[in-house]
Design a protein around this motif. Structure first.
Motif, mmCIF file in Angstrom:
data_model
loop_
_atom_site.group_PDB
_atom_site.id
_atom_site.type_symbol
_atom_site.label_atom_id
_atom_site.label_comp_id
_atom_site.label_asym_id
_atom_site.label_seq_id
_atom_site.Cartn_x
_atom_site.Cartn_y
_atom_site.Cartn_z
ATOM 1 N N ASP A 119 0.940 -1.208 0.115
ATOM 2 C CA ASP A 119 0.233 -0.147 -0.137
ATOM 3 C C ASP A 119 0.884 1.358 -0.074
ATOM 4 O O ASP A 119 0.615 2.225 -0.876
ATOM 5 C CB ASP A 119 -0.968 -0.093 1.263
ATOM 6 N N TRP A 120 1.837 1.215 0.903
ATOM 7 C CA TRP A 120 2.843 2.511 0.872
ATOM 8 C C TRP A 120 3.476 2.669 -0.407
ATOM 9 O O TRP A 120 3.803 4.041 -0.483
ATOM 10 C CB TRP A 120 3.740 2.391 2.231
ATOM 11 N N GLN A 121 3.837 1.627 -1.081
ATOM 12 C CA GLN A 121 4.249 1.982 -2.595
ATOM 13 C C GLN A 121 3.209 2.819 -3.477
ATOM 14 O O GLN A 121 3.750 3.602 -4.340
ATOM 15 C CB GLN A 121 4.826 0.890 -3.334
ATOM 16 N N LEU A 122 1.956 2.387 -3.362
ATOM 17 C CA LEU A 122 0.681 3.233 -4.245
ATOM 18 C C LEU A 122 0.481 4.484 -3.779
ATOM 19 O O LEU A 122 0.226 5.285 -4.631
ATOM 20 C CB LEU A 122 -0.163 2.218 -4.013
ATOM 21 N N GLU A 123 0.666 4.599 -2.342
ATOM 22 C CA GLU A 123 0.229 5.991 -1.782
ATOM 23 C C GLU A 123 1.215 7.065 -2.298
ATOM 24 O O GLU A 123 2.417 6.967 -1.998
ATOM 25 C CB GLU A 123 0.060 5.675 -0.343
ATOM 26 N N GLY A 124 0.418 8.047 -2.813
ATOM 27 C CA GLY A 124 1.310 9.248 -3.278
ATOM 28 C C GLY A 124 1.504 9.243 -4.648
ATOM 29 O O GLY A 124 2.131 10.168 -5.249
ATOM 30 N N CYS A 125 0.952 8.136 -5.298
ATOM 31 C CA CYS A 125 1.450 7.910 -6.711
ATOM 32 C C CYS A 125 0.394 8.766 -7.565
ATOM 33 O O CYS A 125 -0.660 9.067 -7.235
ATOM 34 C CB CYS A 125 1.155 6.478 -7.295
ATOM 35 N N ARG A 126 0.966 9.591 -8.555
ATOM 36 C CA ARG A 126 0.129 10.219 -9.512
ATOM 37 C C ARG A 126 -0.533 9.403 -10.325
ATOM 38 O O ARG A 126 0.030 8.376 -11.101
ATOM 39 C CB ARG A 126 1.128 10.961 -10.364
ATOM 40 N N VAL A 127 -1.824 9.587 -10.625
ATOM 41 C CA VAL A 127 -2.615 8.665 -11.442
ATOM 42 C C VAL A 127 -3.025 9.584 -12.641
ATOM 43 O O VAL A 127 -3.618 10.642 -12.393
ATOM 44 C CB VAL A 127 -4.019 8.106 -10.688
ATOM 45 N N GLU A 128 -2.918 8.815 -13.793
ATOM 46 C CA GLU A 128 -3.640 9.506 -14.826
ATOM 47 C C GLU A 128 -4.114 8.469 -15.980
ATOM 48 O O GLU A 128 -3.851 7.264 -15.900
ATOM 49 C CB GLU A 128 -2.354 10.345 -15.646
ATOM 50 N N THR A 129 -4.984 9.048 -16.720
ATOM 51 C CA THR A 129 -5.342 8.067 -17.768
ATOM 52 C C THR A 129 -4.537 7.595 -18.921
ATOM 53 O O THR A 129 -3.302 8.345 -18.878
ATOM 54 C CB THR A 129 -6.603 8.817 -18.618
ATOM 55 N N ILE A 130 -4.837 6.690 -19.809
ATOM 56 C CA ILE A 130 -3.649 6.317 -20.657
ATOM 57 C C ILE A 130 -3.568 7.455 -21.740
ATOM 58 O O ILE A 130 -2.594 7.414 -22.571
ATOM 59 C CB ILE A 130 -4.115 5.018 -21.445
ATOM 60 N N GLU A 131 -4.656 8.381 -21.799
ATOM 61 C CA GLU A 131 -4.360 9.604 -22.789
ATOM 62 C C GLU A 131 -3.580 10.515 -22.046
ATOM 63 O O GLU A 131 -3.322 11.591 -23.032
ATOM 64 C CB GLU A 131 -5.757 10.094 -23.136
#
Length: 191
Positions: A119-131
């Motif tokens: 979980d700690w690896q994913l928290e703080g990740c920027r999320v964007e669409t494939i576009e």
């Protein structure tokens, strides 16, 4: 979650700045237990067998202070682990550890299989669409008991999107770049 590792403690080392070490929590001290200075701790790792290989843990006190603790012994007791640390030889001394989070350096985390993440690896990740459209940042990972955990993604306006952590949706996860790309089905994301 985290992995095993550790070394014996000879006391604080001058070259060792614990405030600069990224940590992974493995347990939280609930209370003193017994007459020899043991503590009962809630297990926060998916790998309780890791305590077999640990020689030390880093205690993070409620005020943020960090201290190395040499582990003299342990045993599992129900959903908890009982730990005995060097220098804590009475219930009164052990009581000083109540509320502490026990951790290992992030570099000692148990290595997961490819495609698995903490979980700690994913928290703080920027999320964007494939576009390439920015959705927001992962605030937390919810484990609902469903088929896949759910990413709670907050955008710059404070709105949240809930996105299942499914391979068909989260098509790229790059924890080194702190980036997750999603191919979200229509209607999943608020615009």
């Amino acid at each position: 979650m985290s992995g095993a590792g550790g070394r014996s403690d000879e006391g604080p080392r001058a070259d060792d700045d614990l405030s600069a070490v990224e940590l992974v929590a493995v347990a939280r001290v609930a209370k003193a237990r017994g007459v020899r200075g043991e503590v009962a701790a809630d297990i926060w790792t998916d790998f309780p067998e890791r305590f077999e290989r640990l020689e030390e843990l880093i205690a993070v006190f409620p005020g943020g202070e960090r201290k190395r603790l040499a582990l003299e012994g342990h045993w599992l007791h129900g959903a908890r682990v009982v730990l005995k640390f060097r220098g804590f030889d009475s219930p009164e001394e052990a009581a000083a550890l109540a509320g502490c989070v026990l951790a290992v350096p992030e570099s000692d985390a148990v290595e997961l299989a490819e495609g698995e993440f903490y979980d700690w690896q994913l928290e703080g990740c920027r999320v964007e669409t494939i576009e390439g459209r920015c959705i927001g940042t992962v605030r937390e990972v919810l484990h609902t008991g469903g088929e896949a955990p759910v990413l709670v993604i907050r955008d710059e306006r404070g709105r949240e999107n809930l996105v299942p952590l499914a391979e068909s949706i989260c098509v790229e996860i790059d924890t080194a770049r702190k980036l997750i790309r999603v191919d979200a089905p229509e209607g999943l994301l608020e615009t």
